[in-house]
Design a protein around this motif. Structure first.
Motif, short mmCIF file in Angstrom:
data_model
loop_
_atom_site.label_atom_id
_atom_site.label_comp_id
_atom_site.label_asym_id
_atom_site.label_seq_id
_atom_site.Cartn_x
_atom_site.Cartn_y
_atom_site.Cartn_z
N GLY A 1 0.81 -1.21 0.00
CA GLY A 1 0.00 0.00 0.00
C GLY A 1 0.84 1.26 0.00
N SER A 2 1.88 1.28 0.84
CA SER A 2 2.73 2.47 0.88
C SER A 2 3.50 2.64 -0.41
CB SER A 2 3.70 2.38 2.06
OG SER A 2 4.60 1.30 1.91
N GLY A 3 3.93 1.52 -1.00
CA GLY A 3 4.63 1.62 -2.29
C GLY A 3 3.76 2.19 -3.38
N VAL A 4 2.49 1.74 -3.42
CA VAL A 4 1.56 2.25 -4.43
C VAL A 4 1.31 3.75 -4.24
CG1 VAL A 4 -0.85 2.15 -5.21
CG2 VAL A 4 0.43 0.03 -4.84
N MET A 5 1.11 4.16 -2.98
CA MET A 5 0.83 5.57 -2.73
C MET A 5 2.02 6.46 -3.07
SD MET A 5 -0.37 7.60 0.71
CE MET A 5 1.28 7.78 1.36
N VAL A 6 3.20 6.06 -2.63
CA VAL A 6 4.37 6.90 -2.87
C VAL A 6 4.75 6.90 -4.35
CG1 VAL A 6 6.76 7.34 -2.22
CG2 VAL A 6 5.16 6.51 -0.52
N THR A 7 4.53 5.76 -5.03
CA THR A 7 4.78 5.73 -6.48
C THR A 7 3.84 6.69 -7.20
OG1 THR A 7 5.54 3.44 -6.42
CG2 THR A 7 4.78 4.27 -8.54
N THR A 8 2.58 6.70 -6.80
CA THR A 8 1.62 7.63 -7.40
C THR A 8 2.07 9.07 -7.18
OG1 THR A 8 -0.19 6.07 -7.01
CG2 THR A 8 -0.79 8.37 -7.44
N GLN A 9 2.47 9.38 -5.94
CA GLN A 9 2.91 10.74 -5.64
C GLN A 9 4.17 11.10 -6.41
OE1 GLN A 9 4.76 11.36 -1.90
NE2 GLN A 9 4.18 13.51 -1.75
N GLN A 10 5.16 10.20 -6.42
CA GLN A 10 6.43 10.51 -7.07
C GLN A 10 6.27 10.63 -8.58
OE1 GLN A 10 9.23 11.34 -5.61
NE2 GLN A 10 10.14 11.71 -7.62
N SER A 11 5.46 9.74 -9.17
CA SER A 11 5.21 9.85 -10.61
C SER A 11 4.53 11.17 -10.95
CB SER A 11 4.34 8.67 -11.08
OG SER A 11 4.95 7.44 -10.81
N ALA A 12 3.60 11.58 -10.09
CA ALA A 12 2.91 12.85 -10.31
C ALA A 12 3.86 14.04 -10.15
CB ALA A 12 1.73 12.99 -9.35
N LEU A 13 4.80 13.95 -9.18
CA LEU A 13 5.79 15.02 -9.03
C LEU A 13 6.64 15.14 -10.29
CD1 LEU A 13 7.05 14.42 -5.36
CD2 LEU A 13 5.52 16.24 -6.16
N ALA A 14 7.07 13.99 -10.83
CA ALA A 14 7.85 14.02 -12.06
C ALA A 14 7.02 14.54 -13.23
CB ALA A 14 8.38 12.62 -12.37
N LEU A 15 5.75 14.16 -13.27
CA LEU A 15 4.86 14.65 -14.33
C LEU A 15 4.65 16.15 -14.23
CD1 LEU A 15 2.03 11.96 -14.62
CD2 LEU A 15 3.56 12.74 -16.44
N GLY A 16 4.59 16.67 -13.00
CA GLY A 16 4.40 18.11 -12.83
C GLY A 16 5.55 18.91 -13.42
N VAL A 17 6.78 18.47 -13.14
CA VAL A 17 7.95 19.14 -13.72
C VAL A 17 7.93 19.01 -15.24
CG1 VAL A 17 10.48 19.12 -13.84
CG2 VAL A 17 9.33 18.82 -11.64
N ALA A 18 7.56 17.81 -15.73
CA ALA A 18 7.58 17.56 -17.17
C ALA A 18 6.50 18.35 -17.90
CB ALA A 18 7.41 16.07 -17.44
N THR A 19 5.28 18.40 -17.34
CA THR A 19 4.17 19.02 -18.07
C THR A 19 4.12 20.53 -17.87
OG1 THR A 19 2.74 18.43 -16.20
CG2 THR A 19 2.76 16.93 -18.09
N LEU A 20 4.01 20.97 -16.61
CA LEU A 20 3.94 22.42 -16.38
C LEU A 20 5.28 23.09 -16.70
CD1 LEU A 20 1.85 22.64 -13.08
CD2 LEU A 20 1.09 22.97 -15.43
N GLY A 21 6.38 22.39 -16.42
CA GLY A 21 7.69 22.94 -16.78
C GLY A 21 7.85 23.09 -18.27
N THR A 22 7.43 22.07 -19.03
CA THR A 22 7.50 22.14 -20.49
C THR A 22 6.60 23.23 -21.04
OG1 THR A 22 8.08 19.79 -20.68
CG2 THR A 22 7.07 20.82 -22.61
N LEU A 23 5.38 23.33 -20.48
CA LEU A 23 4.46 24.38 -20.92
C LEU A 23 5.08 25.76 -20.71
CD1 LEU A 23 1.63 25.40 -21.78
CD2 LEU A 23 0.97 25.27 -19.36
N PHE A 24 5.64 25.99 -19.55
CA PHE A 24 6.24 27.29 -19.23
C PHE A 24 7.40 27.61 -20.17
CE2 PHE A 24 9.55 29.56 -16.76
CZ PHE A 24 8.89 30.76 -16.58
#
Length: 475
Positions: free
Chosen positions: A413-436
């Motif tokens: 359970g903790s692995g699934v939650m932290v993976t979701t969070q970490q993947s989303a953190l990486a996606l945030g840099v990739a998507t909003l960073g790329t847009l900017f």
């Protein structure tokens, strides 16, 4: 005459492990390290690039290599803790994190730094899932609720503090180390953590451990890599053919992963990510909220660091300290989280999204009105309100996700939650960073910042609407 020796690891009459106060401090210290290191490089990237003579694509790999390795291996780290003992994996992962941090700090060139960052992310993936799993397995009732709230507060505070600390360490230039201090500072912290962990962190493991799910592990890694690698490197490399082929392969890899995991679940084996785990409404709905929240959080931190340094002309320290009110607000409001959740239920998360939305709007108005003279004086009202709103969301969401996960599946359970969070953190840099960065040449720095913040605001609104579907109370 015999001497009585007391042990700091308290156990109940049933010999079940209990996490003491010093033990909780130790695992929370470990939880802070990987998140601080995800964000600490944001304000240091210009200095790293100038010192190592590296281009933008390689610099992005310094961030992305860590984030992708971390996200890909997190669930496997949780499973290995269930199998071999969480304390053992915790100690090994923490020691490896210290060694790889040292390698980052001593890296002679850009590519050696990238390699060390990938290894650092892998080490974090071994260490971090054991934190939540240990809390879940070695606490109960009110102590677990407080521990989970403190974990969420630590996670959010670490993201903001990492950026502030990065600016301070780069500017301090300790013993002429420059940017290297942002990695070398981990070494004494890890040594302290290892000493405390040996003494205070109890051993826990699943009562019915399952072997590692080889096909599931490979397919999850392929799924995350096909999404995160092209998004993080696509803009800097000019979107070559491999990025589009990789993105096209992502849904196919994800479908194959789900099919393999569902078959293993139906056959009575424990897959890497059991689909039956998602039958828990609290876990399923909480994870859905963590995605847009974390994408917006990391995207904002990355973009504001670039805008303040490259556009507003601030140095690393003023750029980091401009976010200090966010950290202070997050700290104090998150401490009130358990009481608020107990009294008002999960509507506290909805209220947090409203507050965060108001804060983002205040930041947009400040950027529009004061550019390019943007700094602490302009930003403090917006970042303070946004930080308070984030504090009502992240710690409570993490507690909600894990609230119904049985101790035997704490690592998964903790692995699934932290993976979701970490993947989303990486996606945030990739998507909003790329847009900017894509908008800057055409719209100018101010307009690019405003547009990106408005996109983040849409994500905040989405989080608020989704929070209405959460179970009203938290177990």
């Amino acid at each position: 005459m015999t001497e009585t020796v007391t042990t700091p690891v308290v156990r109940t009459r049933a010999s079940s492990p209990v996490l003491s106060g010093p033990g909780l401090f130790t695992v929370l210290l470990a939880a802070a390290l990987p998140l601080v290191d995800f964000f600490i490089v944001n304000v240091a990237l210009p200095t790293i690039g100038a010192d190592l003579g590296s281009g933008e694509a390689v610099l992005e790999l310094v961030v992305a290599g860590y984030g992708v390795a971390y996200a890909v291996l997190l669930v496997l780290g949780g499973r290995l803790g269930d199998l071999f003992g969480r304390r053992r994996l915790f100690l090994g992962g923490m020691a490896a994190f210290g060694l790889t941090s040292l390698a980052c700090g001593l890296a002679p060139g850009a590519w050696s730094l990238v390699a060390a960052r990938v290894a650092q992310g892998a080490s974090a993936a071994a260490m971090l899932p054991q934190v939540l799993a240990t809390i879940q397995a070695a606490t109960s009732g009110g102590r677990r609720a407080r521990a989970m709230s403190l974990y969420g507060a630590t996670a959010g505070l670490s993201m903001v503090a990492g950026q502030i600390l990065g600016g301070v360490l780069v500017a301090a230039d300790i013993a002429g180390s420059g940017w290297r201090a942002i990695f070398l500072v981990n070494v004494p912290v890890v040594l302290l953590g290892l000493v405390l962990a040996v003494r205070y962190v109890p051993e826990t493991r699943s009562q019915h451990p399952e072997p590692v799910d080889g096909p599931g592990t490979v397919l999850l890694a392929v799924s995350l890599l096909t999404l995160l690698a092209p998004l993080t490197e696509g803009r800097a490399t000019g979107w070559p053919l491999w990025t589009w082929l990789s993105l096209a392969a992502f849904p196919l890899a994800t479908a194959a992963f789900y099919a393999v995991e569902r078959r293993a679940d139906r056959q009575g084996r424990t897959p890497l990510v059991p689909p039956s785990l998602f039958a828990l409404a609290s876990l399923r709905r909480g994870l859905v909220l963590i995605l847009p929240f974390s994408i917006g959080f990391s995207g904002f931190m990355f973009v504001i660091a670039l805008a303040l340094q490259r556009g507003a002309g601030l140095g690393p320290v003023p750029a980091g300290l401009a976010l200090a009110p966010m950290a202070v607000a997050f700290l104090f409001v998150s401490l009130a989280g358990p009481r608020l959740i107990a009294r008002y239920g999960t509507r506290v998360v909805t209220a947090g999204s409203v507050l965060q939305g108001v804060g983002v709007l205040l930041i947009v108005l400040a950027a529009w009105r004061d550019w390019p003279h943007l700094g602490f004086g302009s930003l403090w009202p917006g970042v303070t309100v946004a930080g308070a709103g984030q504090a009502l969301q992240l710690p409570n969401l993490m507690r909600i996700v894990m609230s119904e996960v049985p101790p035997a599946r704490a690592g998964v359970g903790s692995g699934v939650m932290v993976t979701t969070q970490q993947s989303a953190l990486a996606l945030g840099v990739a998507t909003l960073g790329t847009l900017f960065l894509t908008l800057v040449p055409h719209q100018g720095m101010r307009n690019a910042l405003v547009i990106t913040l408005l996109v983040q605001l849409a994500g905040v609104v989405l989080t608020g609407l989704l929070s209405l579907r959460l179970p009203r109370t938290v177990g």
